[in-house]
Design a protein around this motif. Sequence first.
Motif, PDB file in Angstrom:
ATOM      1  N   MET A 203      83.207 -48.044  96.505  1.00  0.00           N
ATOM      2  CA  MET A 203      82.288 -49.354  96.267  1.00  0.00           C
ATOM      3  C   MET A 203      82.472 -49.652  94.664  1.00  0.00           C
ATOM      4  SD  MET A 203      78.830 -48.640  98.265  1.00  0.00           S
ATOM      5  CE  MET A 203      78.182 -50.206  98.028  1.00  0.00           C
ATOM      6  N   ALA A 204      82.807 -48.708  93.838  1.00  0.00           N
ATOM      7  CA  ALA A 204      83.400 -48.678  92.643  1.00  0.00           C
ATOM      8  C   ALA A 204      84.708 -49.514  92.483  1.00  0.00           C
ATOM      9  CB  ALA A 204      83.403 -47.603  91.734  1.00  0.00           C
ATOM     10  N   THR A 205      85.050 -50.364  91.327  1.00  0.00           N
ATOM     11  CA  THR A 205      86.173 -51.103  91.002  1.00  0.00           C
ATOM     12  C   THR A 205      87.111 -50.079  90.451  1.00  0.00           C
ATOM     13  OG1 THR A 205      85.504 -51.809  88.866  1.00  0.00           O
ATOM     14  CG2 THR A 205      84.926 -53.388  90.760  1.00  0.00           C
ATOM     15  N   ARG A 206      88.458 -50.380  90.262  1.00  0.00           N
ATOM     16  CA  ARG A 206      89.399 -49.483  89.644  1.00  0.00           C
ATOM     17  C   ARG A 206      88.898 -49.276  88.243  1.00  0.00           C
ATOM     18  NH1 ARG A 206      93.860 -49.391  86.542  1.00  0.00           N
ATOM     19  NH2 ARG A 206      95.334 -47.674  87.107  1.00  0.00           N
ATOM     20  N   GLN A 207      88.554 -50.493  87.589  1.00  0.00           N
ATOM     21  CA  GLN A 207      88.082 -50.553  86.234  1.00  0.00           C
ATOM     22  C   GLN A 207      86.809 -49.640  85.852  1.00  0.00           C
ATOM     23  OE1 GLN A 207      89.995 -51.235  83.796  1.00  0.00           O
ATOM     24  NE2 GLN A 207      88.917 -51.494  82.019  1.00  0.00           N
ATOM     25  N   GLU A 208      86.063 -49.623  86.860  1.00  0.00           N
ATOM     26  CA  GLU A 208      84.681 -48.926  86.804  1.00  0.00           C
ATOM     27  C   GLU A 208      85.003 -47.457  86.786  1.00  0.00           C
ATOM     28  OE1 GLU A 208      80.842 -51.652  88.499  1.00  0.00           O
ATOM     29  OE2 GLU A 208      82.458 -50.691  90.039  1.00  0.00           O
ATOM     30  N   MET A 209      86.107 -47.003  87.717  1.00  0.00           N
ATOM     31  CA  MET A 209      86.178 -45.647  88.014  1.00  0.00           C
ATOM     32  C   MET A 209      86.996 -45.085  86.547  1.00  0.00           C
ATOM     33  SD  MET A 209      85.382 -44.711  90.595  1.00  0.00           S
ATOM     34  CE  MET A 209      86.286 -43.357  91.352  1.00  0.00           C
ATOM     35  N   ARG A 210      87.544 -46.040  85.659  1.00  0.00           N
ATOM     36  CA  ARG A 210      88.008 -45.555  84.280  1.00  0.00           C
ATOM     37  C   ARG A 210      86.936 -45.096  83.604  1.00  0.00           C
ATOM     38  NH1 ARG A 210      93.256 -46.648  82.936  1.00  0.00           N
ATOM     39  NH2 ARG A 210      92.452 -47.446  80.757  1.00  0.00           N
ATOM     40  N   ALA A 211      85.789 -45.459  83.909  1.00  0.00           N
ATOM     41  CA  ALA A 211      84.727 -44.724  82.968  1.00  0.00           C
ATOM     42  C   ALA A 211      84.093 -43.565  83.928  1.00  0.00           C
ATOM     43  CB  ALA A 211      83.651 -46.015  82.741  1.00  0.00           C
ATOM     44  N   PHE A 212      83.809 -44.040  85.101  1.00  0.00           N
ATOM     45  CA  PHE A 212      83.175 -42.917  86.160  1.00  0.00           C
ATOM     46  C   PHE A 212      83.660 -41.726  86.023  1.00  0.00           C
ATOM     47  CE2 PHE A 212      81.230 -46.670  88.913  1.00  0.00           C
ATOM     48  CZ  PHE A 212      80.457 -46.930  87.974  1.00  0.00           C
ATOM     49  N   VAL A 213      85.042 -41.589  86.249  1.00  0.00           N
ATOM     50  CA  VAL A 213      85.585 -40.234  86.241  1.00  0.00           C
ATOM     51  C   VAL A 213      85.177 -39.518  84.942  1.00  0.00           C
ATOM     52  CG1 VAL A 213      87.584 -40.830  87.702  1.00  0.00           C
ATOM     53  CG2 VAL A 213      87.815 -41.104  85.221  1.00  0.00           C
ATOM     54  N   CYS A 214      84.832 -40.151  83.737  1.00  0.00           N
ATOM     55  CA  CYS A 214      84.571 -39.437  82.567  1.00  0.00           C
ATOM     56  C   CYS A 214      82.891 -39.278  82.767  1.00  0.00           C
ATOM     57  CB  CYS A 214      84.961 -40.290  81.355  1.00  0.00           C
ATOM     58  SG  CYS A 214      86.631 -40.563  81.083  1.00  0.00           S
ATOM     59  N   GLY A 215      82.298 -40.113  83.033  1.00  0.00           N
ATOM     60  CA  GLY A 215      81.017 -40.043  83.188  1.00  0.00           C
ATOM     61  C   GLY A 215      80.733 -38.984  84.336  1.00  0.00           C
ATOM     62  N   GLN A 216      81.410 -38.314  84.980  1.00  0.00           N
ATOM     63  CA  GLN A 216      81.217 -37.199  85.852  1.00  0.00           C
ATOM     64  C   GLN A 216      80.409 -35.981  85.004  1.00  0.00           C
ATOM     65  OE1 GLN A 216      83.918 -36.489  89.163  1.00  0.00           O
ATOM     66  NE2 GLN A 216      85.424 -36.965  87.779  1.00  0.00           N
ATOM     67  N   CYS A 217      81.268 -35.908  83.552  1.00  0.00           N
ATOM     68  CA  CYS A 217      80.696 -34.941  82.963  1.00  0.00           C
ATOM     69  C   CYS A 217      79.860 -35.134  81.497  1.00  0.00           C
ATOM     70  CB  CYS A 217      81.532 -34.022  82.337  1.00  0.00           C
ATOM     71  SG  CYS A 217      82.549 -33.067  84.029  1.00  0.00           S
ATOM     72  N   HIS A 218      80.294 -36.056  80.981  1.00  0.00           N
ATOM     73  CA  HIS A 218      79.707 -36.801  79.772  1.00  0.00           C
ATOM     74  C   HIS A 218      78.476 -37.277  79.777  1.00  0.00           C
ATOM     75  CE1 HIS A 218      83.271 -35.527  77.336  1.00  0.00           C
ATOM     76  NE2 HIS A 218      84.001 -35.683  78.441  1.00  0.00           N
ATOM     77  N   VAL A 219      77.344 -36.512  80.194  1.00  0.00           N
ATOM     78  CA  VAL A 219      76.014 -37.222  80.683  1.00  0.00           C
ATOM     79  C   VAL A 219      74.877 -36.258  80.265  1.00  0.00           C
ATOM     80  CG1 VAL A 219      77.095 -38.460  82.552  1.00  0.00           C
ATOM     81  CG2 VAL A 219      76.435 -36.114  83.064  1.00  0.00           C
ATOM     82  N   GLU A 220      73.710 -36.777  80.439  1.00  0.00           N
ATOM     83  CA  GLU A 220      72.562 -36.208  80.292  1.00  0.00           C
ATOM     84  C   GLU A 220      72.301 -35.824  81.678  1.00  0.00           C
ATOM     85  OE1 GLU A 220      68.580 -34.792  79.602  1.00  0.00           O
ATOM     86  OE2 GLU A 220      70.328 -34.751  78.738  1.00  0.00           O
ATOM     87  N   TYR A 221      71.696 -34.378  81.752  1.00  0.00           N
ATOM     88  CA  TYR A 221      71.339 -33.597  82.987  1.00  0.00           C
ATOM     89  C   TYR A 221      70.222 -32.753  82.781  1.00  0.00           C
ATOM     90  CZ  TYR A 221      74.264 -29.976  81.108  1.00  0.00           C
ATOM     91  OH  TYR A 221      74.712 -28.938  80.450  1.00  0.00           O
ATOM     92  N   TYR A 222      69.876 -32.261  83.945  1.00  0.00           N
ATOM     93  CA  TYR A 222      68.893 -31.129  83.892  1.00  0.00           C
ATOM     94  C   TYR A 222      69.187 -30.224  85.200  1.00  0.00           C
ATOM     95  CZ  TYR A 222      65.429 -33.088  87.133  1.00  0.00           C
ATOM     96  OH  TYR A 222      64.592 -33.613  88.077  1.00  0.00           O
TER      97      TYR A 222
END
Length: 427
Positions: A203-222
Amino acid sequence: MERKQEARNPFYRVVALNDQTEDPAIWGKNFPLQYDDYRRTVDQQRTRFGGSEAIPRTPTKADPRSIVAQSRLEEDPRLKSMWAGYAFAKDFREERGHAYMLDDQTYTERQVVVKQPGTCMHCHASVYVPYKKLGEGDLMKGFEKMNQMPYTEARKLVEHPVTCIDCHDPESMALRVTRPGFIEGIRALKASQGVTDYDVNKMATRQEMRAFVCGQCHVEYYFKGPEKRLVYPWAKGLKVENIMAYYEENPHNDWTHAETGAALLKAQHPEFELWNQGIHARSGVTCADCHMPYKREGALKISDHHVRSPLLNVNRACQTCHKWSEDELRARAETEQERTYKMRNIAMDALMALIADIKAAKASGLPDARLAEARKMQRYAQFYLDFVEAENSLGFHAPGEAVRILGESIDFSRKGQVALRQLTAAK
């Protein structure tokens, strides 16, 4: 004619790639230009407020690294007090390039202080193939199994830092998200926005994926529960107050402060969350546009896989959109970072003052029940400050938001001190 032919055939299929090909060197046979750039993430170069220096060290049997990044704890000893009793007070160094992400996690002294779970591999290694193998073809099952492993056991199952297969489909080369934590986290975020059953890879656009692939790891988590399941706390939104509200509704503490007894949270690396609050995100500019800008190689247009700070690549990263000189653009970015850094120091001083006051109150014999409000304010002040401290742009991803967060951190620290003053006055 040669250039036209080159443009029509963007790569030569020298080897066959499949969903089990995790070695980037094999991908590099088909994509030598991208692979050469990828290998350059070993470079260590400072910017004014970031980047890393190559600090020589003597290798040991326990840690064979001969080069490390500078210690942030030595640069600012206040961090030791902020994280007293937590592993980060033992070892916290400036981040290095993707080439080092696995080794730096493997050999950090934090591993000595606390036995970390296999969950840590999620953002420090190429885990797509190991997850699939562990889960017998089921990515989520493999993810769940590795989470519960001791780090030392999980480490035996991975060979590489982030590689091509973590972001690209080997058949089509399309961008894809392979990290279960993000798949579940973005689904929870979309659900909070009224979008049900969100599938990021469909469902993500290609441009969104250019952020999402980085957001896989560069995030807050617990790490949730005894099974150490990796969770991105996005069910209420991406702002720091949304995440804090999530933690209050889903009680979680990373550690108890050794000096004050406060139950605290350690922010991780929330670049994706902060970027989402900034003007670049609002304008549709993604991580890859600035950190992996397009470039020309002959007739080919490719993304620069030498992932690094845009301040080290201003011409391609910034001047594509901003028609000012490199010096002007760099100065603008550094001005934003300098403002954030000054506010960060004020917030840090305020937190140090609160910690000192709680310690003094404890020493005076005040019972825990009466320290509860001050400790709560420490929890908030510390997490808000750490949200900016742990984020790797020093506020540039969203300058106004970063300063707002730090301002609220200062307010929480002062409210904690006021609560203690009121206790003293009531004696």
